[in-house]
Structure formats: C-alpha cells, structure tokens
Design a protein around this motif. Structure first.
Motif, PDB file in Angstrom:
ATOM      1  N   ILE A 301       0.839  -1.201   0.000  1.00 35.47           N
ATOM      2  CA  ILE A 301       0.000   0.000   0.000  1.00 35.47           C
ATOM      3  C   ILE A 301       0.873   1.249   0.000  1.00 35.47           C
ATOM      4  O   ILE A 301       1.857   1.327   0.717  1.00 35.47           O
ATOM      5  CB  ILE A 301      -0.943   0.010   1.217  1.00 35.47           C
ATOM      6  N   SER A 302       0.480   2.228  -0.792  1.00 34.21           N
ATOM      7  CA  SER A 302       1.257   3.461  -0.996  1.00 34.21           C
ATOM      8  C   SER A 302       2.586   3.138  -1.666  1.00 34.21           C
ATOM      9  O   SER A 302       3.663   3.357  -1.124  1.00 34.21           O
ATOM     10  CB  SER A 302       1.489   4.196   0.327  1.00 34.21           C
ATOM     11  N   ALA A 303       2.468   2.645  -2.872  1.00 30.46           N
ATOM     12  CA  ALA A 303       3.651   2.213  -3.616  1.00 30.46           C
ATOM     13  C   ALA A 303       4.281   3.337  -4.437  1.00 30.46           C
ATOM     14  O   ALA A 303       5.029   3.087  -5.365  1.00 30.46           O
ATOM     15  CB  ALA A 303       3.282   1.057  -4.547  1.00 30.46           C
ATOM     16  N   GLY A 304       3.959   4.585  -4.116  1.00 31.78           N
ATOM     17  CA  GLY A 304       4.557   5.691  -4.853  1.00 31.78           C
ATOM     18  C   GLY A 304       3.648   6.200  -5.954  1.00 31.78           C
ATOM     19  O   GLY A 304       2.433   6.051  -5.912  1.00 31.78           O
ATOM     20  N   LEU A 305       4.259   6.801  -6.965  1.00 25.91           N
ATOM     21  CA  LEU A 305       3.501   7.511  -8.000  1.00 25.91           C
ATOM     22  C   LEU A 305       3.278   6.686  -9.263  1.00 25.91           C
ATOM     23  O   LEU A 305       2.982   7.229 -10.318  1.00 25.91           O
ATOM     24  CB  LEU A 305       4.244   8.802  -8.374  1.00 25.91           C
ATOM     25  N   PHE A 306       3.396   5.391  -9.161  1.00 29.51           N
ATOM     26  CA  PHE A 306       3.262   4.540 -10.338  1.00 29.51           C
ATOM     27  C   PHE A 306       1.824   4.492 -10.832  1.00 29.51           C
ATOM     28  O   PHE A 306       0.871   4.521 -10.062  1.00 29.51           O
ATOM     29  CB  PHE A 306       3.741   3.119 -10.027  1.00 29.51           C
ATOM     30  N   GLN A 311       5.094   0.033 -15.438  1.00 31.89           N
ATOM     31  CA  GLN A 311       5.914   1.192 -15.097  1.00 31.89           C
ATOM     32  C   GLN A 311       6.846   0.871 -13.928  1.00 31.89           C
ATOM     33  O   GLN A 311       8.015   1.275 -13.908  1.00 31.89           O
ATOM     34  CB  GLN A 311       5.004   2.370 -14.745  1.00 31.89           C
ATOM     35  N   MET A 312       6.343   0.106 -12.969  1.00 34.49           N
ATOM     36  CA  MET A 312       7.163  -0.302 -11.836  1.00 34.49           C
ATOM     37  C   MET A 312       8.318  -1.186 -12.284  1.00 34.49           C
ATOM     38  O   MET A 312       9.470  -0.986 -11.903  1.00 34.49           O
ATOM     39  CB  MET A 312       6.310  -1.057 -10.800  1.00 34.49           C
ATOM     40  N   GLN A 313       7.993  -2.173 -13.106  1.00 34.99           N
ATOM     41  CA  GLN A 313       9.012  -3.116 -13.574  1.00 34.99           C
ATOM     42  C   GLN A 313      10.100  -2.401 -14.382  1.00 34.99           C
ATOM     43  O   GLN A 313      11.286  -2.736 -14.270  1.00 34.99           O
ATOM     44  CB  GLN A 313       8.379  -4.207 -14.428  1.00 34.99           C
ATOM     45  N   ASN A 314       9.686  -1.406 -15.155  1.00 33.91           N
ATOM     46  CA  ASN A 314      10.657  -0.662 -15.954  1.00 33.91           C
ATOM     47  C   ASN A 314      11.612   0.133 -15.078  1.00 33.91           C
ATOM     48  O   ASN A 314      12.773   0.353 -15.449  1.00 33.91           O
ATOM     49  CB  ASN A 314       9.934   0.275 -16.927  1.00 33.91           C
ATOM     50  N   GLN A 315      11.120   0.562 -13.925  1.00 38.08           N
ATOM     51  CA  GLN A 315      11.996   1.322 -13.031  1.00 38.08           C
ATOM     52  C   GLN A 315      12.937   0.403 -12.253  1.00 38.08           C
ATOM     53  O   GLN A 315      14.100   0.722 -12.069  1.00 38.08           O
ATOM     54  CB  GLN A 315      11.175   2.159 -12.051  1.00 38.08           C
ATOM     55  N   HIS A 316      12.408  -0.730 -11.768  1.00 40.58           N
ATOM     56  CA  HIS A 316      13.244  -1.646 -10.980  1.00 40.58           C
ATOM     57  C   HIS A 316      12.685  -3.065 -11.117  1.00 40.58           C
ATOM     58  O   HIS A 316      11.591  -3.356 -10.634  1.00 40.58           O
ATOM     59  CB  HIS A 316      13.246  -1.228  -9.508  1.00 40.58           C
ATOM     60  N   TYR A 333      -1.624   5.831  -4.548  1.00 41.96           N
ATOM     61  CA  TYR A 333      -2.575   6.935  -4.318  1.00 41.96           C
ATOM     62  C   TYR A 333      -2.681   7.834  -5.553  1.00 41.96           C
ATOM     63  O   TYR A 333      -2.823   9.051  -5.440  1.00 41.96           O
ATOM     64  CB  TYR A 333      -2.171   7.762  -3.095  1.00 41.96           C
ATOM     65  N   THR A 334      -2.652   7.232  -6.722  1.00 45.38           N
ATOM     66  CA  THR A 334      -2.719   7.985  -7.985  1.00 45.38           C
ATOM     67  C   THR A 334      -4.086   7.879  -8.659  1.00 45.38           C
ATOM     68  O   THR A 334      -4.201   8.039  -9.864  1.00 45.38           O
ATOM     69  CB  THR A 334      -1.630   7.486  -8.949  1.00 45.38           C
ATOM     70  N   ASN A 335      -5.119   7.598  -7.879  1.00 46.85           N
ATOM     71  CA  ASN A 335      -6.450   7.401  -8.461  1.00 46.85           C
ATOM     72  C   ASN A 335      -7.029   8.683  -9.051  1.00 46.85           C
ATOM     73  O   ASN A 335      -7.754   8.639 -10.039  1.00 46.85           O
ATOM     74  CB  ASN A 335      -7.406   6.841  -7.401  1.00 46.85           C
ATOM     75  N   LYS A 336      -6.703   9.820  -8.433  1.00 46.10           N
ATOM     76  CA  LYS A 336      -7.221  11.105  -8.913  1.00 46.10           C
ATOM     77  C   LYS A 336      -6.062  12.064  -9.157  1.00 46.10           C
ATOM     78  O   LYS A 336      -5.369  12.472  -8.211  1.00 46.10           O
ATOM     79  CB  LYS A 336      -8.221  11.681  -7.913  1.00 46.10           C
ATOM     80  N   ILE A 337      -5.881  12.406 -10.414  1.00 46.84           N
ATOM     81  CA  ILE A 337      -4.797  13.297 -10.831  1.00 46.84           C
ATOM     82  C   ILE A 337      -5.396  14.536 -11.469  1.00 46.84           C
ATOM     83  O   ILE A 337      -6.322  14.455 -12.283  1.00 46.84           O
ATOM     84  CB  ILE A 337      -3.852  12.585 -11.820  1.00 46.84           C
ATOM     85  N   GLY A 338      -4.893  15.702 -11.085  1.00 41.38           N
ATOM     86  CA  GLY A 338      -5.375  16.963 -11.638  1.00 41.38           C
ATOM     87  C   GLY A 338      -5.031  17.102 -13.111  1.00 41.38           C
ATOM     88  O   GLY A 338      -4.228  16.331 -13.649  1.00 41.38           O
ATOM     89  N   LEU A 343      -1.482  15.607  -7.736  1.00 40.66           N
ATOM     90  CA  LEU A 343      -2.201  14.507  -7.089  1.00 40.66           C
ATOM     91  C   LEU A 343      -3.169  15.050  -6.037  1.00 40.66           C
ATOM     92  O   LEU A 343      -2.761  15.781  -5.131  1.00 40.66           O
ATOM     93  CB  LEU A 343      -1.222  13.546  -6.415  1.00 40.66           C
ATOM     94  N   LEU A 344      -4.428  14.672  -6.147  1.00 41.67           N
ATOM     95  CA  LEU A 344      -5.420  15.115  -5.170  1.00 41.67           C
ATOM     96  C   LEU A 344      -5.124  14.542  -3.790  1.00 41.67           C
ATOM     97  O   LEU A 344      -5.466  15.150  -2.769  1.00 41.67           O
ATOM     98  CB  LEU A 344      -6.828  14.703  -5.625  1.00 41.67           C
TER      99      LEU A 344
END
Length: 381
Positions: A301-306, A311-316, A333-338, A343-344
């Motif tokens: 939970i709260s795995a960053g801005l992915f 996208q995660m696999q590409n980073q690491h 926590y990227t469910n709602k993006i302005g 990030l809301l």
C-alpha cells in the motif's frame, strides 16, 4: 513603644495580605480574559483567546525545530497589545491571501474563504476543480515557484497574509516577503504524526478569518467519520501483512513505525511490517532489506507515483519479486490526478484522513464496506 511596634507589625501583615489578594485577583482577571482552545490531536500549535485579541503559537514549524513563533491577531478597531519585538502582528479582517502549499487549498474551500486567495506559486499543481476555475479566470495569479517567487507580482497583489511552510527554517524568500511588510505565518501541519492532528490544522487557518466555529464543525465531522471507521474494523480478526514505499535511486523509503502512514495502517487493523520502528519519518533501507522482510506480504500500500505494474518493472525489476506484485495487490494513491499532473491525495488527503482510512480499510478488509469505491487509492494492473 510596644503599641507602635504592634501597629507596625499589623500594618505589615495587612500590606502583605492585601498584595496577595491583589495578585490573586490579577491572576483571576487574566484567567478570565484569556482562554486556550482545546486541541485534540495537533501538537504543533495552540490558540489563546484574549479579551481583545488572539494569539497563535506555532511550536513545530518544521521537524525538530527549537524555534517558536507567536502571531498576534487583532481585529479592526482594537488596540494592539503589548508584545515582544519578535511577535508578528496581523490585522483582521483579511481579504486577500497567498498560500504556498496545495494542502491549504481544501481548508480555504471548506471554510468558504477560497475567494480570498489571490496568488499561489506554481498553480499547475493545484488539482481542485473549483480553484482551478478561478485560476483559469485569472483570479489567482501564478507566482512562479516557492524558491523563486515573483516578488513584483506578489507586491502588486497586496496580500494581507502569506501562509507558508519551512523545511528547516532557512527561507530567504519568506524573509524577503516579511521585509516588505507582509505578514508571513508558518503552517506546520505536515509535521504532525497523527492523521487527525494534520486535519486539525484547519483550526489554525480558520483563526485568521474568525472562522473558528466553522473550523470546529468541519473537524468534528472528519474526526467522527475517522473514529467510526476505526471502530468498525476493530472487530476483524484477520490482519493482512502490509508494507509500503518504493525505491528512489538506490534507497527504499519505508514509513517509520511512528509516522502518520503507520498510524493509518494501524487504525485500518493491518499488520504493518515496520510498525515496531521508533522513526516518525522515513526509514532509508536498501532493496535487499525490504525484500527479505516483505517478499511474502499480502499487500503493498502506498507504492509511490506509479500508474501501473509495467511502469514499476521498468523502473526496478526487483519489484516483480514480491508476492504482492505477482498477486496484483499493489495500491498507489494515484487514483485522482489533476489536469496538470497534481495529485489530489497530496492536496486533500491531509484534511480528509477519514477518506484515506476508509480507502485502506476497503483494500485490507473488502468485506466490510459494501459497494465502496476507493477515492484516493487504486490497484495497479
């Protein structure tokens, strides 16, 4: 002679008694004319209501600060009280304000004073639809960014108050604003360890606009929702194991056991793997440390801005080694993006910990909140 001596002694004790009564009377008068607001969770500030003015004391403007700030709020027509040279005098009412953090935007909106916001550094990060409309209408001016404020534009706007924040007390731009005679106050909500402590700073904002009753009502509603959610989940016996955070370069930042993130996970009745840590900030670990402890954890939970697992696999590539990755149990926590990428969660989350808690409860115990839809968090696919 003895009579004179006796009279002197009687007079002495009469004076002493009188002084004591006068001192007690003065202390009682001060107690009656000033009253300290009771804060339930916030530890970084206090509000004292005197007869003709208010005093806000900020003791935690940044982590481990040894500095204390005193703000004296005086209504129009009232006399400025005696004060220290370091105290900041703020005349009320305030009609135009500049804030430096998106976390202040929801408080202004909830209190119904968002129409008094005239400037903000880097407006593109604001996610609120209501405030974005005012930006698009030209009612809120972009002041560049908090490290390089457009001072000429700021002075043209003539705000009566600037609400800023400080990471370590070394803020040349805020100092420069003060030199132009514009009061600057520091919001230390982000230093609070309890999620409700952060939300309670709406009372700090409200005090500058004589909106104490509204702030109390808003906070009490948020607190009630939060505690009801916490109480509901206490009955659940099954606690999923949880870890959090992600890699930034070669360091994995894990929330400490005394952090507000850990408090969310505790109140959602989960088994957070770093709950026994005494850190109230982030632990800095290497990848191997985290993999060893969290490889078999149920939830991430709260795995960053992915935005997704690819996208995660590409980073690491190492992220794919965790069972939570393999079983599609990663939540960000990227469910709602302005509209411009803000990030809301960062903007509204500090004021609405009740929604954050319900999101986490729904993730950890999906059987409890029937037909609930996560507001801030989403499952990465």
């Amino acid at each position: 002679m003895r009579l004179i001596t006796l009279l002197v002694i009687v007079s002495f004790f009469t004076i002493i008694t009188s002084c004591k009564k006068e001192k007690a009377s003065n202390e009682l008068s001060v107690a009656i004319s000033s009253e300290k607001d009771v804060l339930k969770y916030a530890k970084g500030f206090s509000i004292v209501n005197h007869k003709n003015y208010k005093e806000i004391i900020v003791t935690s403007p940044w982590p481990k600060s040894e500095d204390t700030y005193h703000y004296i709020l005086v209504d129009e027509g009232q006399t400025v009280p005696e004060h220290k040279e370091s105290d900041i005098i703020i005349k009320l009412p305030i009609n135009k304000i500049v804030v430096m953090s998106t976390t202040n935007i929801p408080a202004l909106e909830y209190l119904g004073i968002d129409d008094q916001l005239v400037g903000f550094p880097n407006t593109r990060f604001i996610s609120s639809e209501k405030t974005r409309q005012r930006i698009d209408n030209g009612e809120i001016k972009d002041l560049n960014n908090d490290l390089d404020i457009n001072m000429e534009l700021l002075l043209d706007l003539q705000p009566e108050l600037v609400i800023g924040f400080s990471v370590n007390g070394n803020d040349k731009k805020l100092d420069q604003i003060e030199k132009f005679g514009i009061p600057v106050v520091l919001d230390g909500a982000w230093t609070e360890e309890h999620p409700l402590g952060r939300a309670e700073w709406i009372k700090f904002i409200g005090a500058f606009f004589n909106k104490e009753k509204e702030a109390d009502s808003i906070f009490n509603s948020i607190e009630t929702n939060y505690l009801e959610a916490k109480e509901m989940v206490l009955k659940v016996e099954q606690k999923p194991t949880v870890f959090s955070g992600s890699m930034i370069k070669d360091v994995w930042y894990v929330p400490g056991g005394k952090s507000f993130v850990a408090k969310f996970l505790e109140d959602a009745n989960t088994n957070y793997l770093w709950k026994d840590s005494d850190a109230n900030g982030s632990l800095q670990l290497n990848f191997e440390n985290v993999l060893e402890k969290a490889q078999n954890a149920d939830l991430w939970i709260s795995a960053g801005l992915f935005e997704d697992k690819e996208q995660m696999q590409n980073q690491h590539k190492g992220y794919t080694y965790f069972n939570a990755y393999k079983t599609n149990n990663i939540y960000s926590y990227t469910n709602k993006i302005g509209p411009n990428g803000g990030l809301l969660y960062y903007e509204l989350g500090p004021l609405r910990p009740d929604i954050v808690l319900k999101d986490i409860i729904d993730i950890a115990h999906p059987e409890l909140l029937v037909d609930y839809e996560n507001f801030f968090f989403k499952c990465l696919e």
